[in-house]
Design an enzyme around this catalytic site. Structure first.
Site, mmCIF file in Angstrom:
data_model
loop_
_atom_site.group_PDB
_atom_site.id
_atom_site.type_symbol
_atom_site.label_atom_id
_atom_site.label_comp_id
_atom_site.label_asym_id
_atom_site.label_seq_id
_atom_site.Cartn_x
_atom_site.Cartn_y
_atom_site.Cartn_z
ATOM 1 N N GLU A 145 -6.398 -9.972 -0.383
ATOM 2 C CA GLU A 145 -7.712 -9.313 -0.386
ATOM 3 C C GLU A 145 -8.170 -8.924 -1.789
ATOM 4 O OE1 GLU A 145 -4.748 -5.876 0.578
ATOM 5 O OE2 GLU A 145 -4.913 -8.049 0.848
ATOM 6 N N CYS B 20 1.478 -8.049 3.576
ATOM 7 C CA CYS B 20 2.486 -7.152 3.014
ATOM 8 C C CYS B 20 3.324 -6.547 4.142
ATOM 9 C CB CYS B 20 1.825 -6.093 2.143
ATOM 10 S SG CYS B 20 2.991 -5.242 1.049
ATOM 11 N N HIS C 50 -1.061 -9.511 -1.493
ATOM 12 C CA HIS C 50 -2.342 -8.947 -1.035
ATOM 13 C C HIS C 50 -3.494 -9.878 -1.431
ATOM 14 C CE1 HIS C 50 -1.069 -4.846 0.229
ATOM 15 N NE2 HIS C 50 -0.070 -5.082 -0.609
#
Length: 530
Positions: free
Chosen positions: A506, A380, A504
């Site tokens: 994650e 990001c 993102h």
């Protein structure tokens, strides 16, 4: 009929109610049940989206674009189910909804009160989650600590709800601290007793009490808690500190949690722990250490990057290496000290964030990684940092910056045109968006497919006005929106691993299924000699 489990906490905050809820969800899933989870947060924010990460930790984003509490990340990682906008409810969102209904005349002139209007809204939210997920079991964690004023409407709502669905379909779990007094060398049950009595005073009698302590408090203490708190002896279950979060389901299974939950709710399926045990075995078979620097602006509170830390751990299981994190505050990095600050790291990760604080330090860290062939992974904001750094030091755009950081300069990163003039809350690109991956790139090598979907949370984008200049200088656009208009990922082909992603990744990583780009980043870092 759907079964409902409500998890509350007593004595102090931070006991790990979320981990208990997530672990129970995994155990029930291993028994073959479809599980959903949700979190009720008592604070008055509409959602955590505009909260500083140092206040409340990471903002977790669901597949459908809801900005939620970080505990939902634990739920998704443990249960391995995509949660929804019905998975997180705050006091602010409840009151906002009720007051809007009152203004629109939906209550037909009634006096609007906590009971029934606020509590009904909470109960409706529970039902909407079940309708959206079709869950066999819905686990709901009540944030905060018993005794907090702001939690009372939620507790009253779940008390009413248990009567409406029937107690045979509803279970209350209370997580309590059992403190150890070193001076007398004994554990004390009194705080758990007082917390349980306060919960009972609100009309909720817990069916199960989880005792939280670093070491086992002992059978005698658990029997005492069972007697004084009016629960069955085998329903007082120890939860001691584990070396790794992912060992907690095995610990709670050993101590009988899922067994008594299924007995009390009339669930019959047997539990197959073999997949989870195999993952834990792989986790303990890792060898060596790979050191990764996380260069960010919120490193004073590690919960700000909890999903990133867990994703690095997941990747370490897949790569059979132990990841050691070096936390680096980007505000302290300068051109003069960057070499010493990052000396010895095998990878540099710059995570997401907002605002211009610490930005120049991130750019220095990115430049150090690029010029010294150290694997770099930008997420990001970290991707935008990579673009700015490349523009300044490779493409010759010396005043390259982002429209978020300053008005002047060349905005190689800028706001989306349709966001101009909008308020901060709720204006970002949120949730899952498709990304077309170019062949013969690090991204394609990682994912192995031409199209992926990952979750976003940002306002600013790669500015296409500079696209030709940057690609001519060697920046590779390795991923873009299906129409090619929005740049999603960038790379430097001549570098061992220099990748920036606007999304993102994650948020989709799992302990038994590492996100592909995290996995390849850790693998690249592992190959760098220290």
């Amino acid at each position: 009929m759907t079964k409902y489990v409500f998890v509350t906490g007593g004595v102090v905050s931070g006991l790990g109610k979320g981990i208990v809820a997530a672990s129970l969800g995994r155990l029930l899933k291993l028994r073959g049940y479809k599980v959903a989870a949700q979190k009720f947060d008592p604070y008055m924010n509409i959602d955590p989206g505009t909260m500083n990460p140092t206040q409340h930790g990471e903002v977790f984003v669901t597949h459908d674009g809801a900005e939620t509490d970080l505990d939902l990340g634990h739920y998704e990682r443990f249960i391995d189910e995509n949660l929804t906008k019905f998975s997180n409810l705050t006091s602010g969102k409840v009151y906002w909804t009720v007051l809007n209904k009152e203004r629109n005349g939906e209550y037909l002139g009634q006096t609007v009160q906590i009971i029934p209007h606020v509590t009904n809204e909470i109960k409706n939210f529970i039902q909407k989650n079940v309708e959206a997920t079709g869950a066999d079991v819905l686990i709901t964690e009540i944030g905060g600590t018993i005794g907090d004023i702001e939690s009372q409407p939620f507790l009253e709502a779940i008390r009413q709800f248990s009567l409406e669905v029937g107690r045979k379909n509803c279970l209350f779990i209370h997580v309590c601290l059992v403190p150890y007094i070193s001076g007398s060398d004994e554990y004390k049950s009194k705080p758990a007793q007082h917390s349980t009595k306060e919960l009972q005073a609100m009309g909720i009698s817990p069916d199960i009490i989880i005792t939280r302590s670093d070491e086992d408090c002992g059978e005698a203490i658990r029997k005492k808690i069972a007697l004084f708190c009016n629960v069955k002896e085998d329903c007082v279950i120890a939860n001691t500190t584990a070396d790794c979060l992912y060992e907690v389901p095995l610990l709670l299974h050993k101590n009988g949690l899922d067994k008594v939950v299924c007995r009390e709710l009339g669930l019959k399926n047997k539990c197959d722990l073999s997949p989870w045990k195999a993952m834990i075995k792989d986790m303990h078979s890792r060898k060596g250490v790979t050191e990764i620097a996380i260069v960010g602006k919120y490193v004073s509170l590690h919960d700000s990057y909890i999903s990133i830390v867990e994703s690095l751990n997941h990747a370490s299981y897949a790569c059979h290496t132990n990841v050691r994190i070096r936390w680096v505050d980007s505000e302290g990095i300068t051109a003069q000290n960057v070499v010493q600050t990052l000396k010895g790291v095998q990878g540099v990760l710059v995570p997401g964030g907002f605002g211009n604080r610490g930005i120049e330090g991130m750019i220095e860290a990115c430049r150090y990684a690029r010029e010294n062939d150290i694997p770099y992974f930008g997420i990001c904001l970290g991707m935008q940092i990579a673009v700015i750094e490349f523009a300044r030091h490779v493409a010759g755009i010396e005043d390259a910056t982002s429209g978020e950081f300053k008005r002047g300069g060349s905005h190689v990163i800028d706001i989306m045109p349709d966001q101009n003039g909008k308020r901060l809350g709720g204006t970002m690109r949120l949730g899952a968006y498709p990304c077309e991956i170019a062949p013969n790139t690090k991204m394609f090598a990682a994912y192995g497919v031409e199209r992926i979907e990952e979750r976003h949370r940002h306002r600013y984008e790669f500015n296409n006005d500079f696209r030709d200049a940057l690609t001519a200088a060697g920046l590779v656009i390795s991923g873009a929106s299906p129409d090619g208009r929005i740049v999603e990922t960038v790379e430097v082909a001549s570098h061992p691993f220099f990748v920036g992603v606007q999304f993102h990744p994650e948020f989709t990583s799992r302990p038994n299924r590492a996100n592909p780009i995290f996995r390849d980043f850790v693998a690249a870092a592992k190959s760098i000699s220290r």
